[in-house]
Enzyme design. Structure first.
Site, PDB file in Angstrom:
ATOM      1  N   LYS A   1     -27.510 -15.808  38.451  1.00  0.00           N
ATOM      2  CA  LYS A   1     -28.663 -16.543  38.990  1.00  0.00           C
ATOM      3  C   LYS A   1     -28.355 -17.221  40.329  1.00  0.00           C
ATOM      4  CE  LYS A   1     -31.074 -17.429  34.675  1.00  0.00           C
ATOM      5  NZ  LYS A   1     -31.660 -18.429  33.779  1.00  0.00           N
TER       6      LYS A   1
ATOM      7  N   ALA B   1     -29.169 -23.468  34.521  1.00  0.00           N
ATOM      8  CA  ALA B   1     -30.304 -24.084  33.815  1.00  0.00           C
ATOM      9  C   ALA B   1     -30.317 -25.597  34.046  1.00  0.00           C
ATOM     10  CB  ALA B   1     -30.233 -23.766  32.322  1.00  0.00           C
TER      11      ALA B   1
HETATM   12  P1  NAP Z   1     -24.392 -21.271  32.989  1.00  0.00           P
HETATM   13  O1  NAP Z   1     -24.844 -21.234  34.409  1.00  0.00           O
HETATM   14  O2  NAP Z   1     -23.256 -20.427  32.547  1.00  0.00           O
HETATM   15  O3  NAP Z   1     -24.074 -22.810  32.669  1.00  0.00           O
HETATM   16  C1  NAP Z   1     -23.808 -23.311  31.422  1.00  0.00           C
HETATM   17  C2  NAP Z   1     -23.058 -24.634  31.532  1.00  0.00           C
HETATM   18  O4  NAP Z   1     -22.709 -25.005  30.220  1.00  0.00           O
HETATM   19  C3  NAP Z   1     -21.771 -24.551  32.312  1.00  0.00           C
HETATM   20  O5  NAP Z   1     -21.955 -24.838  33.663  1.00  0.00           O
HETATM   21  C4  NAP Z   1     -20.895 -25.579  31.614  1.00  0.00           C
HETATM   22  O6  NAP Z   1     -21.041 -26.881  32.199  1.00  0.00           O
HETATM   23  C5  NAP Z   1     -21.428 -25.614  30.197  1.00  0.00           C
HETATM   24  N1  NAP Z   1     -20.548 -24.846  29.305  1.00  0.00           N
HETATM   25  C6  NAP Z   1     -20.177 -23.547  29.446  1.00  0.00           C
HETATM   26  N2  NAP Z   1     -19.327 -23.196  28.459  1.00  0.00           N
HETATM   27  C7  NAP Z   1     -19.172 -24.290  27.696  1.00  0.00           C
HETATM   28  C8  NAP Z   1     -18.390 -24.584  26.535  1.00  0.00           C
HETATM   29  N3  NAP Z   1     -17.600 -23.654  25.975  1.00  0.00           N
HETATM   30  N4  NAP Z   1     -18.470 -25.833  26.013  1.00  0.00           N
HETATM   31  C9  NAP Z   1     -19.272 -26.781  26.578  1.00  0.00           C
HETATM   32  N5  NAP Z   1     -20.001 -26.569  27.705  1.00  0.00           N
HETATM   33  C10 NAP Z   1     -19.964 -25.342  28.231  1.00  0.00           C
HETATM   34  O7  NAP Z   1     -25.599 -20.912  32.019  1.00  0.00           O
HETATM   35  P2  NAP Z   1     -27.157 -21.225  32.261  1.00  0.00           P
HETATM   36  O8  NAP Z   1     -27.806 -20.080  32.946  1.00  0.00           O
HETATM   37  O9  NAP Z   1     -27.273 -22.581  32.834  1.00  0.00           O
HETATM   38  O10 NAP Z   1     -27.713 -21.181  30.748  1.00  0.00           O
HETATM   39  C11 NAP Z   1     -27.372 -22.210  29.830  1.00  0.00           C
HETATM   40  C12 NAP Z   1     -28.130 -22.010  28.517  1.00  0.00           C
HETATM   41  O11 NAP Z   1     -29.534 -22.140  28.742  1.00  0.00           O
HETATM   42  C13 NAP Z   1     -27.921 -20.609  27.923  1.00  0.00           C
HETATM   43  O12 NAP Z   1     -27.798 -20.738  26.536  1.00  0.00           O
HETATM   44  C14 NAP Z   1     -29.199 -19.874  28.280  1.00  0.00           C
HETATM   45  O13 NAP Z   1     -29.508 -18.857  27.342  1.00  0.00           O
HETATM   46  C15 NAP Z   1     -30.208 -21.011  28.205  1.00  0.00           C
HETATM   47  N6  NAP Z   1     -31.409 -20.731  29.033  1.00  0.00           N
HETATM   48  C16 NAP Z   1     -32.589 -20.575  28.392  1.00  0.00           C
HETATM   49  C17 NAP Z   1     -33.746 -20.323  29.123  1.00  0.00           C
HETATM   50  C18 NAP Z   1     -35.059 -20.154  28.424  1.00  0.00           C
HETATM   51  O14 NAP Z   1     -36.004 -19.584  29.000  1.00  0.00           O
HETATM   52  N7  NAP Z   1     -35.195 -20.658  27.221  1.00  0.00           N
HETATM   53  C19 NAP Z   1     -33.682 -20.224  30.519  1.00  0.00           C
HETATM   54  C20 NAP Z   1     -32.446 -20.415  31.150  1.00  0.00           C
HETATM   55  C21 NAP Z   1     -31.302 -20.656  30.375  1.00  0.00           C
HETATM   56  P3  NAP Z   1     -19.764 -27.850  32.380  1.00  0.00           P
HETATM   57  O15 NAP Z   1     -18.639 -26.959  32.843  1.00  0.00           O
HETATM   58  O16 NAP Z   1     -20.211 -28.798  33.418  1.00  0.00           O
HETATM   59  O17 NAP Z   1     -19.480 -28.490  31.062  1.00  0.00           O
END
Ligand code: NAP
Length: 249
Positions: free
Chosen positions: A64, A132
């Site tokens: 993204k 997100a």
């Molecule tokens: P991302 O860019 O990979 O970011 C996720 C964040 O979560 C990371 O920056 C990290 O933050 C934290 N994280 C990652 N692994 C972790 C772990 N093992 N333990 C604790 N924290 C962890 O992902 P994203 O695109 O933001 O998506 C995040 C979630 O939102 C996903 O589950 C996705 O499916 C969901 N989502 C849903 C929708 C929807 O339409 N419902 C839309 C977008 C996203 P830190 O390193 O700062 O801790």
């Protein structure tokens, strides 16, 4: 037949293909929606060239933010959120222009306004600091809510806080949003590092995960009497916004 697609890696958790294929069948639209696992973002141009009927596509983890330098133009929503989950392709003669949008912004804003008493919520905790969470920051700013990003490695210069600090002030937050992948495959049996003992019926909890429908995080929050919601409404709303952009703009 028009083509639409989702790029990302991995894509096994995605509901988007089923969502759009059901919609195309129901509304008798001659189109298909493909799931395209892209090994590296550098393969984007080759992938686009291989699909001359492609009109637009969605982007999911981990691309993204990585996709931004490949786009010709950005809508305000993508600029504001600093990440893009939807691209409209404008083909003219032999050139193709890619315009990026963030339809998660519209989806999340709709959920907050529809499923939560947003005017009564003063302060929001967003767990995670990825794409997100950046979108959540943009929405919360526009809704004029105070918020804190909670991170395993907080960037203090950006006002982020640790889980320890969050748990020590958890009573100050009326809404907690899980924007981490903790709760979905392969982390179904885990929860973000939240002190559940301190949650109470005054807390609202939104998990952006939609598969499973009730993550362990939501189950534990429900057991403490919190009002909860998952990411399904946001998923549908962002998909409908993408469709509107591909058709109308
Ligand atoms: P991302 O860019 O990979 O970011 C996720 C964040 O979560 C990371 O920056 C990290 O933050 C934290 N994280 C990652 N692994 C972790 C772990 N093992 N333990 C604790 N924290 C962890 O992902 P994203 O695109 O933001 O998506 C995040 C979630 O939102 C996903 O589950 C996705 O499916 C969901 N989502 C849903 C929708 C929807 O339409 N419902 C839309 C977008 C996203 P830190 O390193 O700062 O801790």
């Amino acid at each position: 037949m028009e083509l639409y697609a989702l790029i990302g890696k991995p894509l096994s958790h995605s509901f988007s293909q089923k969502y759009f294929r059901d919609k195309f069948r129901r509304d008798e639209i001659s189109a298909d929606y493909l799931l395209c696992s892209l090994e590296r973002i550098e393969d984007l141009d080759t992938w686009i060239s291989s699909l001359p009927l492609l009109k637009g596509f969605n982007i999911t983890m981990p691309y993204k933010e990585q996709i931004l330098p490949y786009l010709n133009d950005l809508d305000l929503s993508a600029k504001h959120c600093a990440n893009c989950n939807c691209v409209k392709m404008i083909r003219h003669n032999n050139t193709t222009t890619l315009k990026g949008y963030n339809t998660d912004y519209y989806g999340l804003r709709l959920v907050l306004e529809k499923e939560f008493p947003i005017s009564a919520i003063r302060k929001v905790a967003v767990l995670g600091s990825g794409g997100a969470a950046k979108t959540a920051k943009a929405v919360l700013k526009d809704l004029q809510k105070q918020y804190k990003i909670v991170s395993r490695n907080p960037k203090q210069e950006q006002g982020e806080i640790s889980y320890e600090a969050f748990n020590s002030e958890i009573k100050d937050f009326q809404l907690i949003i899980n924007a981490t992948p903790i709760g979905m495959h392969p982390y179904q049996n885990a929860t973000p590092n939240v002190d559940f003992e301190q949650l109470n019926p005054q807390h609202f909890v939104l998990d952006l995960i939609y598969n499973p429908a009730a993550t362990l995080f939501l189950q534990k929050a429900q057991a403490k009497g919190c009002n909860t919601s998952n990411g399904y409404t946001m998923l549908c709303a962002q998909a409908e916004k993408a469709w509107e952009i591909w058709q109308n703009e």
